[in-house]
Design a protein around this motif. Structure first.
Motif, short mmCIF file in Angstrom:
data_model
loop_
_atom_site.label_atom_id
_atom_site.label_comp_id
_atom_site.label_asym_id
_atom_site.label_seq_id
_atom_site.Cartn_x
_atom_site.Cartn_y
_atom_site.Cartn_z
N VAL A 165 0.85 -1.18 0.00
CA VAL A 165 0.00 0.00 0.00
C VAL A 165 0.89 1.23 0.00
CG1 VAL A 165 -1.46 1.43 1.48
CG2 VAL A 165 -2.07 -0.95 1.08
N ILE A 166 0.60 2.16 -0.90
CA ILE A 166 1.25 3.47 -0.90
C ILE A 166 0.14 4.47 -0.67
CG2 ILE A 166 2.59 5.14 -2.23
CD1 ILE A 166 3.44 2.68 -4.01
N LEU A 167 0.22 5.21 0.43
CA LEU A 167 -0.84 6.18 0.71
C LEU A 167 -0.27 7.59 0.71
CD1 LEU A 167 -1.03 7.50 3.85
CD2 LEU A 167 -1.51 5.14 4.40
N LEU A 168 -1.07 8.51 0.21
CA LEU A 168 -0.68 9.91 0.14
C LEU A 168 -1.71 10.76 0.86
CD1 LEU A 168 0.08 8.52 -2.84
CD2 LEU A 168 1.12 10.77 -3.16
N GLU A 169 -1.25 11.51 1.83
CA GLU A 169 -2.05 12.54 2.46
C GLU A 169 -1.41 13.89 2.14
OE1 GLU A 169 -4.86 12.55 3.92
OE2 GLU A 169 -5.25 10.44 4.36
N GLY A 170 -2.13 14.97 2.39
CA GLY A 170 -1.57 16.29 2.14
C GLY A 170 -2.66 17.32 1.94
N TRP A 171 -2.21 18.52 1.68
CA TRP A 171 -3.14 19.64 1.50
C TRP A 171 -3.92 19.52 0.20
CZ3 TRP A 171 -3.51 22.77 5.62
CH2 TRP A 171 -2.43 22.84 6.51
N ASP A 172 -5.06 20.20 0.13
CA ASP A 172 -5.76 20.35 -1.14
C ASP A 172 -4.81 21.05 -2.12
OD1 ASP A 172 -8.14 19.32 -0.06
OD2 ASP A 172 -8.75 21.30 0.67
N ALA A 173 -4.80 20.57 -3.36
CA ALA A 173 -3.98 21.15 -4.44
C ALA A 173 -2.48 20.98 -4.18
CB ALA A 173 -4.31 22.62 -4.66
N ALA A 174 -2.11 20.01 -3.34
CA ALA A 174 -0.69 19.81 -3.03
C ALA A 174 0.06 19.06 -4.12
CB ALA A 174 -0.54 19.07 -1.70
N GLY A 175 -0.66 18.41 -5.05
CA GLY A 175 0.00 17.69 -6.12
C GLY A 175 0.06 16.19 -5.94
N LYS A 176 -0.83 15.65 -5.10
CA LYS A 176 -0.86 14.20 -4.89
C LYS A 176 -1.15 13.46 -6.20
CE LYS A 176 -4.03 14.62 -1.68
NZ LYS A 176 -4.05 16.10 -1.64
N GLY A 177 -2.12 13.97 -6.95
CA GLY A 177 -2.48 13.31 -8.20
C GLY A 177 -1.35 13.28 -9.21
N GLY A 178 -0.58 14.36 -9.28
CA GLY A 178 0.55 14.40 -10.20
C GLY A 178 1.63 13.40 -9.83
N ILE A 179 1.85 13.22 -8.54
CA ILE A 179 2.80 12.21 -8.08
C ILE A 179 2.31 10.81 -8.44
CG2 ILE A 179 3.78 11.12 -6.01
CD1 ILE A 179 3.87 13.96 -4.78
N ILE A 180 1.04 10.54 -8.18
CA ILE A 180 0.47 9.22 -8.48
C ILE A 180 0.54 8.93 -9.98
CG2 ILE A 180 -1.68 7.90 -8.50
CD1 ILE A 180 -2.38 9.35 -5.85
N LYS A 181 0.21 9.92 -10.79
CA LYS A 181 0.22 9.75 -12.25
C LYS A 181 1.60 9.32 -12.73
CE LYS A 181 -0.61 12.37 -16.52
NZ LYS A 181 -1.06 13.69 -17.05
N ARG A 182 2.62 9.96 -12.22
CA ARG A 182 3.99 9.65 -12.66
C ARG A 182 4.53 8.39 -12.01
NH1 ARG A 182 2.35 14.47 -13.13
NH2 ARG A 182 3.01 15.77 -14.88
N MET A 183 4.10 8.09 -10.80
CA MET A 183 4.52 6.87 -10.13
C MET A 183 4.04 5.63 -10.88
SD MET A 183 3.57 5.65 -6.26
CE MET A 183 3.81 7.32 -5.66
N SER A 184 2.83 5.68 -11.37
CA SER A 184 2.21 4.50 -11.98
C SER A 184 2.28 4.49 -13.50
CB SER A 184 0.74 4.42 -11.54
OG SER A 184 0.04 5.59 -11.94
N ALA A 185 3.02 5.42 -14.09
CA ALA A 185 3.00 5.60 -15.55
C ALA A 185 3.41 4.34 -16.30
CB ALA A 185 3.91 6.77 -15.94
#
Length: 263
Positions: free
Chosen positions: A44-64
């Motif tokens: 499991v890789i979980l990401l928490e953080g602020w709104d608009a912190a860029g979690k989705g961009g990290i996930i997109k590139r991690m799983s590319a």
């Protein structure tokens, strides 16, 4: 050592070859996924953080470069009516990865001690009890053979405001923002208190937190992918099988295969 988010706000802009570094990390992560499949591991890789912190961009590139058959991304929103009728961890049990799989959580069970605490969606007794329940849950999963990697994606108020403005200015990004972002923004001090309490109570030896300074997106992405790759390479066997002699023989008969001819 206690985590203080204020100490994760000064990373410089990434000055290396971003595209080359990203490609190398994605190749590492692709091999890590294959290792999960071959050795029947689960993470499991979980990401928490602020709104608009860029979690989705990290996930997109991690799983590319990952095979979509063996990983899942779970974007966690408010629980539905059925989920509210169960213990708060129930909906996460049902999303844990099977053998050979990796699950990415875009927000997670830490909502109990973050948004639910700050917004009053649960009682004080509920969120205070939540720390021990979360620690026990994570320890259970790790004892059962699952790996857990926890990232907190941090940005300053200035960076968040720039990101929120960009979403409003970009038509195809407007769906990503709404009134909740501004309600949460107004309570930043309360969220900081909750975040630091979360780190104090759940930054454990078996499931440590790692903060990503994502004020500069390129550097933050490289830092996040590097940490995930380093952690999983240490937790998952990275040896790969030799070629099956039977298949090698068939390839030799079919098209004259010899090792290295087509490399």
């Amino acid at each position: 050592m206690t985590i203080d988010l204020a100490t994760h706000e000064s990373a410089p802009k990434y000055d290396g070859d971003y595209d080359a570094a990203l490609a190398a990390l994605q190749q590492r992560l692709a091999k890590i996924q294959v290792a999960h499949i071959l050795h029947k591991r689960r993470s499991v890789i979980l990401l928490e953080g602020w709104d608009a912190a860029g979690k989705g961009g990290i996930i997109k590139r991690m799983s590319a470069d990952w095979d979509p058959r063996y990983y899942q991304v779970h974007p966690i929103a408010a629980p539905n009516e059925v989920e509210r009728d169960h213990h708060f961890l129930w909906r996460f049990w049902t999303r844990l990865p099977a053998s050979g799989n990796i699950a990415i959580f875009d927000r997670s069970w830490y909502g109990r001690v973050l948004v639910e605490r700050v917004e009053g969606f649960c009682s004080k007794a509920d969120w205070k009890r939540g720390y021990d329940e979360i620690n026990a849950f994570e320890k259970q999963q790790i004892d059962a053979g699952m790996n857990i990697v926890k990232l907190f994606v941090h940005i300053t108020q200035e960076t968040q405001d720039k990101q929120l403005a960009e979403r409003l200015d970009t038509p195809w990004k407007r769906w990503k923002t709404g009134a909740d972002d501004y309600r949460n923004r107004a309570r930043r001090a309360d969220y900081l208190d909750a975040m630091h309490a979360m780190f104090k109570n759940t930054d454990t030896k078996h499931a440590p937190w790692h903060v990503i300074d994502n004020n500069h997106r390129k550097g933050g992405r490289i830092a996040a992918l590097t940490y995930v790759a380093d952690r999983l390479e240490a937790l998952v066997p990275m040896d790969f099988p030799v070629a099956d002699p039977t298949v090698v023989k068939l390839a030799r008969q079919a098209f004259g295969y010899r090792p290295g001819d087509f490399a």
